[in-house]
Write a protein that holds these residues in place. Structure first.
Motif, PDB file in Angstrom:
ATOM      1  N   ALA A 459       0.829  -1.206   0.000  1.00 36.40           N
ATOM      2  CA  ALA A 459       0.000   0.000   0.000  1.00 36.40           C
ATOM      3  C   ALA A 459       0.861   1.253   0.000  1.00 36.40           C
ATOM      4  O   ALA A 459       0.542   2.253  -0.642  1.00 36.40           O
ATOM      5  N   LEU A 460       1.984   1.180   0.727  1.00 30.07           N
ATOM      6  CA  LEU A 460       2.901   2.316   0.789  1.00 30.07           C
ATOM      7  C   LEU A 460       3.454   2.628  -0.592  1.00 30.07           C
ATOM      8  O   LEU A 460       3.523   3.780  -1.012  1.00 30.07           O
ATOM      9  N   ALA A 461       3.852   1.579  -1.311  1.00 31.68           N
ATOM     10  CA  ALA A 461       4.428   1.765  -2.645  1.00 31.68           C
ATOM     11  C   ALA A 461       3.388   2.243  -3.657  1.00 31.68           C
ATOM     12  O   ALA A 461       3.738   2.850  -4.668  1.00 31.68           O
ATOM     13  N   LEU A 462       2.119   1.965  -3.370  1.00 34.03           N
ATOM     14  CA  LEU A 462       1.063   2.313  -4.316  1.00 34.03           C
ATOM     15  C   LEU A 462       0.597   3.762  -4.173  1.00 34.03           C
ATOM     16  O   LEU A 462      -0.003   4.323  -5.091  1.00 34.03           O
ATOM     17  N   SER A 463       0.902   4.395  -3.053  1.00 35.10           N
ATOM     18  CA  SER A 463       0.369   5.726  -2.755  1.00 35.10           C
ATOM     19  C   SER A 463       0.705   6.761  -3.817  1.00 35.10           C
ATOM     20  O   SER A 463      -0.184   7.397  -4.391  1.00 35.10           O
ATOM     21  N   ALA A 464       2.009   6.943  -4.072  1.00 33.87           N
ATOM     22  CA  ALA A 464       2.437   8.010  -4.991  1.00 33.87           C
ATOM     23  C   ALA A 464       1.981   7.774  -6.431  1.00 33.87           C
ATOM     24  O   ALA A 464       1.362   8.661  -7.027  1.00 33.87           O
ATOM     25  N   PRO A 465       2.246   6.587  -7.031  1.00 33.56           N
ATOM     26  CA  PRO A 465       1.850   6.425  -8.435  1.00 33.56           C
ATOM     27  C   PRO A 465       0.352   6.508  -8.663  1.00 33.56           C
ATOM     28  O   PRO A 465      -0.087   7.051  -9.678  1.00 33.56           O
ATOM     29  N   PHE A 466      -0.455   5.983  -7.721  1.00 34.03           N
ATOM     30  CA  PHE A 466      -1.891   6.019  -7.955  1.00 34.03           C
ATOM     31  C   PHE A 466      -2.439   7.425  -7.793  1.00 34.03           C
ATOM     32  O   PHE A 466      -3.342   7.842  -8.529  1.00 34.03           O
ATOM     33  N   THR A 467      -1.898   8.190  -6.846  1.00 34.50           N
ATOM     34  CA  THR A 467      -2.320   9.591  -6.698  1.00 34.50           C
ATOM     35  C   THR A 467      -2.007  10.367  -7.959  1.00 34.50           C
ATOM     36  O   THR A 467      -2.853  11.098  -8.489  1.00 34.50           O
ATOM     37  N   MET A 468      -0.771  10.224  -8.438  1.00 33.20           N
ATOM     38  CA  MET A 468      -0.358  10.930  -9.648  1.00 33.20           C
ATOM     39  C   MET A 468      -1.222  10.519 -10.839  1.00 33.20           C
ATOM     40  O   MET A 468      -1.645  11.353 -11.648  1.00 33.20           O
ATOM     41  N   GLY A 469      -1.466   9.216 -10.963  1.00 35.14           N
ATOM     42  CA  GLY A 469      -2.284   8.732 -12.072  1.00 35.14           C
ATOM     43  C   GLY A 469      -3.704   9.258 -12.022  1.00 35.14           C
ATOM     44  O   GLY A 469      -4.291   9.599 -13.048  1.00 35.14           O
ATOM     45  N   ASN A 470      -4.249   9.351 -10.820  1.00 34.69           N
ATOM     46  CA  ASN A 470      -5.603   9.866 -10.664  1.00 34.69           C
ATOM     47  C   ASN A 470      -5.682  11.339 -11.040  1.00 34.69           C
ATOM     48  O   ASN A 470      -6.624  11.792 -11.693  1.00 34.69           O
ATOM     49  N   VAL A 471      -4.657  12.111 -10.644  1.00 31.13           N
ATOM     50  CA  VAL A 471      -4.623  13.531 -10.992  1.00 31.13           C
ATOM     51  C   VAL A 471      -4.413  13.704 -12.502  1.00 31.13           C
ATOM     52  O   VAL A 471      -4.999  14.608 -13.112  1.00 31.13           O
ATOM     53  N   LEU A 472      -3.597  12.839 -13.100  1.00 36.28           N
ATOM     54  CA  LEU A 472      -3.429  12.866 -14.560  1.00 36.28           C
ATOM     55  C   LEU A 472      -4.773  12.708 -15.264  1.00 36.28           C
ATOM     56  O   LEU A 472      -5.060  13.381 -16.250  1.00 36.28           O
ATOM     57  N   ARG A 473      -5.583  11.785 -14.749  1.00 38.14           N
ATOM     58  CA  ARG A 473      -6.907  11.547 -15.341  1.00 38.14           C
ATOM     59  C   ARG A 473      -7.783  12.793 -15.216  1.00 38.14           C
ATOM     60  O   ARG A 473      -8.458  13.186 -16.168  1.00 38.14           O
ATOM     61  N   ILE A 474      -7.749  13.416 -14.051  1.00 44.23           N
ATOM     62  CA  ILE A 474      -8.559  14.629 -13.832  1.00 44.23           C
ATOM     63  C   ILE A 474      -8.101  15.742 -14.760  1.00 44.23           C
ATOM     64  O   ILE A 474      -8.916  16.432 -15.387  1.00 44.23           O
ATOM     65  N   PHE A 475      -6.785  15.932 -14.862  1.00 38.05           N
ATOM     66  CA  PHE A 475      -6.253  16.949 -15.770  1.00 38.05           C
ATOM     67  C   PHE A 475      -6.663  16.664 -17.210  1.00 38.05           C
ATOM     68  O   PHE A 475      -7.024  17.572 -17.959  1.00 38.05           O
ATOM     69  N   GLY A 476      -6.567  15.384 -17.596  1.00 37.89           N
ATOM     70  CA  GLY A 476      -6.904  15.009 -18.969  1.00 37.89           C
ATOM     71  C   GLY A 476      -8.341  15.334 -19.323  1.00 37.89           C
ATOM     72  O   GLY A 476      -8.643  15.785 -20.427  1.00 37.89           O
ATOM     73  N   LYS A 477      -9.256  15.115 -18.373  1.00 37.97           N
ATOM     74  CA  LYS A 477     -10.662  15.426 -18.616  1.00 37.97           C
ATOM     75  C   LYS A 477     -10.887  16.919 -18.805  1.00 37.97           C
ATOM     76  O   LYS A 477     -11.824  17.328 -19.482  1.00 37.97           O
ATOM     77  N   LYS A 478      -9.999  17.723 -18.205  1.00 40.07           N
ATOM     78  CA  LYS A 478     -10.109  19.172 -18.336  1.00 40.07           C
ATOM     79  C   LYS A 478      -9.173  19.708 -19.419  1.00 40.07           C
ATOM     80  O   LYS A 478      -8.845  20.897 -19.446  1.00 40.07           O
ATOM     81  N   LYS A 479      -8.689  18.816 -20.284  1.00 42.08           N
ATOM     82  CA  LYS A 479      -7.906  19.166 -21.474  1.00 42.08           C
ATOM     83  C   LYS A 479      -6.549  19.778 -21.154  1.00 42.08           C
ATOM     84  O   LYS A 479      -6.061  20.647 -21.855  1.00 42.08           O
ATOM     85  N   PHE A 480      -5.967  19.286 -20.061  1.00 44.67           N
ATOM     86  CA  PHE A 480      -4.599  19.646 -19.722  1.00 44.67           C
ATOM     87  C   PHE A 480      -3.797  18.359 -19.769  1.00 44.67           C
ATOM     88  O   PHE A 480      -3.961  17.486 -18.926  1.00 44.67           O
ATOM     89  N   TYR A 481      -2.934  18.216 -20.766  1.00 42.28           N
ATOM     90  CA  TYR A 481      -2.302  16.939 -21.084  1.00 42.28           C
ATOM     91  C   TYR A 481      -0.821  16.973 -20.707  1.00 42.28           C
ATOM     92  O   TYR A 481      -0.047  17.745 -21.266  1.00 42.28           O
ATOM     93  N   LEU A 482      -0.428  16.115 -19.756  1.00 42.78           N
ATOM     94  CA  LEU A 482       0.937  16.093 -19.248  1.00 42.78           C
ATOM     95  C   LEU A 482       1.730  14.955 -19.862  1.00 42.78           C
ATOM     96  O   LEU A 482       1.182  13.891 -20.160  1.00 42.78           O
ATOM     97  N   LYS A 483       3.034  15.202 -20.033  1.00 36.20           N
ATOM     98  CA  LYS A 483       3.909  14.191 -20.628  1.00 36.20           C
ATOM     99  C   LYS A 483       4.016  12.963 -19.736  1.00 36.20           C
ATOM    100  O   LYS A 483       4.024  11.835 -20.203  1.00 36.20           O
ATOM    101  N   ASN A 484       4.119  13.160 -18.423  1.00 33.62           N
ATOM    102  CA  ASN A 484       4.184  12.053 -17.480  1.00 33.62           C
ATOM    103  C   ASN A 484       3.778  12.542 -16.090  1.00 33.62           C
ATOM    104  O   ASN A 484       3.582  13.741 -15.875  1.00 33.62           O
ATOM    105  N   ALA A 485       3.678  11.609 -15.158  1.00 32.14           N
ATOM    106  CA  ALA A 485       3.173  11.940 -13.823  1.00 32.14           C
ATOM    107  C   ALA A 485       4.133  12.824 -13.036  1.00 32.14           C
ATOM    108  O   ALA A 485       3.710  13.582 -12.157  1.00 32.14           O
ATOM    109  N   LEU A 486       5.433  12.760 -13.331  1.00 28.42           N
ATOM    110  CA  LEU A 486       6.396  13.557 -12.584  1.00 28.42           C
ATOM    111  C   LEU A 486       6.240  15.056 -12.835  1.00 28.42           C
ATOM    112  O   LEU A 486       6.717  15.877 -12.055  1.00 28.42           O
ATOM    113  N   VAL A 487       5.566  15.403 -13.938  1.00 27.23           N
ATOM    114  CA  VAL A 487       5.318  16.820 -14.217  1.00 27.23           C
ATOM    115  C   VAL A 487       4.447  17.429 -13.116  1.00 27.23           C
ATOM    116  O   VAL A 487       4.586  18.611 -12.786  1.00 27.23           O
ATOM    117  N   ILE A 488       3.557  16.625 -12.538  1.00 30.42           N
ATOM    118  CA  ILE A 488       2.687  17.119 -11.461  1.00 30.42           C
ATOM    119  C   ILE A 488       3.532  17.591 -10.284  1.00 30.42           C
ATOM    120  O   ILE A 488       3.284  18.646  -9.706  1.00 30.42           O
TER     121      ILE A 488
END
Length: 812
Positions: A459-488
């Motif tokens: 669960a500890l290892a899953l925290s950061a990537p899943f948070t970033m991935g979820n925010v990527l999805r939210i950004f994508g729906k609002k037409k803000f497209y990031l190269k990768n999760a580290l940009v966040i």
């Protein structure tokens, strides 16, 4: 019969049949030959990564003769232009770090291969080679000769061999079967029912339970043993070591109880433990699979292309709407998004995005042009051969050439915690066992196993990537497209924002344009205006340019007939010039058109320059025809956006235009906004660099054209996209122009995502502390720990999802 291991492939070989070479033992001449090849090419460090990493090479004589057929090879290649060819090969045998190393250094073994990149999860290698020096057939033979025979399917090569690994599903199903039946057979032992037949056949039922536990112990849990073994072998401690140790201890203890007739053992708990751990692993894999799917949205970043309709009208369409047979218009510096046939008589294509070589390739009418090439010069037309491959453009966007050295802080935190987690966990487990074994052996085993299981850091290892991935999805729906999760993460660190003016804070969809005719006495001609013939020449030249001012003026001028452009050149930061039917047309800045020519047009006085608006000057056949003046239309919500941003960030505006709009901008923007005008592209880059030298974390927002250098230099580069193909690999994100006023929202949500990661870390660590406190005191059964373990992962994933969506709705 004495057996020994082959130095290359690790297979057992009878001592009498072994081949000894260089004081090393091999199972066959093939393995010996591979070792010789690596040794002669100074690549023997291949064996330092893994012990016996290679596979026995197979005899493939004649198997790949079909690769001598150029028509077949052309179907397999991703790209083939001039001397460069690119192919992706599926290599099923890729399994360790040695495989990656040798495949990415294969250019040392074969002349003509320039680069090779391994995609480990997909077991593929992408090879770029000079097809005039070597061939695909030679490359495949080389790979096969060193034990990495590729899988080639001509029928479905694009997707490769579609092997779905269902081993985890089979293991989970078998573990559930064993667990269910053992629980059923264990009920009499639980309730201590005194019944003749049960008492008589109790030994039989116990040994039946033992037999039912074997498939679960030997097969279902095998992944943990293999992972633990490889971890110990490589000198690293991963989390599978304590899990494997706990399972083995459980099995030995339970078997001992049955053999000594002490009881039925803990086979029900053991099989339940394996089942619930596999269930947790399945959930984690599905979670990552979902995360990967959510990241695929970046394949749809808002690049559009100009499509020519059957009535010869032009419209901008998203590139994923392009179909075979469509006719496309490609302007100067635009990226070719699909494979097609060139219709125009001639084109200059720059394939540096694909090959790394910036030398343009000349194509003639009827030639094939590949996706990824960048058009240089005059406008061209092409017919689409295949629908767009969005993943291919994404691959270009993510090319290593355009990557920045991004600090992976939160990834390193996870890695650091996991690195120290296992040894600390083993110490706690053995300490608990040592304490309880002198009090109660049953409790001691339960404590030992429960500690090993409950503290899994998944669960500890899953925290950061899943948070970033979820925010990527939210950004994508609002037409803000990031190269990768580290940009966040980088967005959360920004303290200074630099905006380009033209095409960024101004929109090229709306502009009040007026024409200013020159004074005849200043140009020595009686020409005081632009007639229809000249407008036709100007519009055809503008048709080939992608600059925001060019697009605005092109849309402003009336429709006219299409003319053939014989020569076209666009000079960044200055202007464009072209030849049409013998007429030389020059369009651009005051310095480019007037100041640096022999024209005797009087320069504006300093007072006049202050009041001058953005303008584009016109010169045809060395005759100055005046200028088009732009009263720029600023984006909606610009003042409100800058007001919000100025609270937390230093705001600066760079412009290549003169200071004519300083007063207007000062009235719109906050007082502390710094305005810098007359900036050339290289000056913008130096301005960004200077801010960084001052310790600033800079975000550059530009249109992706003249700002490419500044976007690449900045910590975060955001390209604003209207409805034209302004693909810029130098940027880290692409923002739909219609969502420009939400920039403060994206920055705030990025900061909240980091807060969410820290909160999820704290929650996971708190869970482990509570779980360990119960386990070490003997109040937590191993089976309960196995059930809790996947629940902790569910909890963390649910938490970060809820928190991310909560902040997405609350942030404004």
């Amino acid at each position: 019969m004495e057996l020994e291991s082959c130095f290359h492939c690790g297979l057992d070989v009878v001592k009498e049949d072994q081949i000894v070479f260089d004081e090393k033992k091999f199972c066959c001449n093939g393995c010996k030959t591979v070792y010789e090849i690596f040794s002669l090419n100074d690549m023997s460090c291949y064996y330092d990564f893994e012990k016996s990493p290679g596979a026995t090479p197979l005899d493939i004589k004649g198997k790949y003769d079909f690769l001598g057929n150029e028509s077949i090879v052309s179907k397999l290649l991703e790209f083939q232009e001039h001397k460069t060819a690119i192919v992706s090969l599926s290599i099923p045998h890729i399994h360790c770090s040695s495989c990656i190393w040798i495949l990415e250094n294969i250019h040392k073994l074969q002349t003509g291969i320039s680069t090779s990149q391994v995609n480990f999860p997909e077991k593929k290698v992408r090879i770029t080679y000079n097809h005039e020096v070597t061939s695909l057939k030679k490359i495949v033979h080389l790979l096969s000769s060193i034990g990495y025979e590729p899988y080639i399917s001509l029928e479905n090569y694009e997707t490769g061999k579609n092997n779905v690994d269902r081993s985890l599903t089979y293991k989970l199903g078998l573990a559930f079967f064993c667990f269910g039946n053992i629980m059923l057979l264990s009920f009499p032992e639980y309730f201590e029912v005194k019944e003749f037949w049960l008492d008589t056949y109790k030994p039989f039922f116990r040994w039946l339970i033992f037999v039912l536990s074997l498939p679960s112990f030997l097969y279902s849990a095998s992944g943990y043993y293999v992972s633990a073994y490889k971890s110990i072998k490589s000198g690293m401690l991963n989390i599978d070591i304590p899990i494997a140790l706990g399972i083995i201890i459980f099995f030995i203890r339970s078997t001992f109880d049955i053999v000594m007739d002490y009881g039925s053992g803990f086979f029900d708990s053991l099989t339940g433990l394996i089942f619930f751990m596999l269930l947790g692993k399945m959930f984690q894999i599905k979670t990552y699979s979902f995360l990967s799917f959510e990241r695929d949205f970046k394949s749809y970043f808002p690049i559009a292309i100009t499509k020519i309709n059957t009535d010869f009208s032009e419209e901008s369409v998203p590139i994923y709407d392009i179909e075979k047979g469509n006719r496309l218009l490609i302007r100067n510096q635009e990226l070719i998004p699909v494979d097609g046939i060139l219709i125009s008589d001639k084109a200059e294509i720059d394939y540096s995005f694909v090959t790394g070589e910036a030398i343009p390739i000349t194509k003639k009418s009827g030639d094939k042009v590949f996706a990824g090439g960048k058009q240089i010069g005059k406008v061209i037309e092409m017919e689409v051969l295949h629908s767009v491959s969005q993943s291919y453009l994404t691959q270009l966007w993510s090319n290593d050439v355009f990557q920045k050295n991004v600090e992976q802080k939160y990834k390193s935190i996870t890695d650091t915690i996991s690195h120290y987690f296992t040894p600390i966990l083993l110490i706690i487990a053995f300490a608990g066992f040592g304490y309880w074994v002198f009090i109660d052996a049953n409790i001691a085993f339960n404590v030992f196993t429960a500690v090993l299981i409950v503290a899994c850091p998944c669960a500890l290892a899953l925290s950061a990537p899943f948070t970033m991935g979820n925010v990527l999805r939210i950004f994508g729906k609002k037409k803000f497209y990031l190269k990768n999760a580290l940009v966040i993460e980088q967005l959360a660190k920004v303290d200074t924002i630099v905006f380009d003016k033209t095409g960024t804070i101004t929109t090229n969809k709306k502009a009040n344009i007026s024409y200013s005719s020159p004074n005849p006495s200043e140009v020595g001609e009686s020409k005081t205006g632009i007639n229809d013939e000249n407008r036709t020449l100007i519009k055809n030249v503008l048709r080939a340019s992608n600059h925001p001012l060019s697009r605005m003026l092109y849309d402003f001028l009336p429709e006219c007939k299409r003319l053939k452009i014989n020569d076209f050149k666009e000079i960044t930061g200055k202007g464009i010039q072209a030849t049409i039917e013998g007429n030389l047309i020059q369009i651009g800045s005051y310095k480019f058109i007037v100041q640096n020519s022999h024209l005797q047009v009087s320069a504006p006085s300093p007072l006049e320059r202050v009041g001058e608006r953005t303008s584009v000057h016109i010169k045809i056949n060395e005759i100055y025809y005046g200028k088009y003046i732009f009263n720029n239309h600023y984006r909606e919500g610009l003042a409100e956006l800058f007001e919000k941003l100025s609270v937390d960030y230093k705001i600066k505006v760079l412009s290549g235009d003169n200071e004519g709009e300083r007063t207007s901008l000062e009235n719109i923007l906050p007082k502390n906004t710094e305005l810098i005008f007359n900036q050339k592209p290289e000056q913008k880059l130096e301005f960004i660099k200077k801010l960084q030298e001052e310790g600033r974390n800079v975000m550059m927002v530009g249109d992706g054209l003249n700002d490419a250098g500044a976007l690449a230099q900045s910590n975060i580069g955001i390209s604003i996209s209207e409805n034209v193909n302004v693909f810029s690999p130098a940027c880290d994100a692409i923002l739909d122009a219609n969502e420009f006023n939400k920039m403060n929202y994206f920055l705030k949500l990025s900061k909240k995502s980091i807060t969410t990661i820290k909160m999820s870390f704290a929650l996971s660590i708190l869970y482990n502390i509570v779980g360990l406190s119960f386990a070490i005191t003997g109040n937590l059964l191993p089976l309960v720990a196995a059930i809790i373990m996947p629940l902790s992962t569910v909890t963390i994933v649910s938490f970060v999802t809820i928190a991310s969506n909560f902040y997405a709705k609350r942030v404004n």
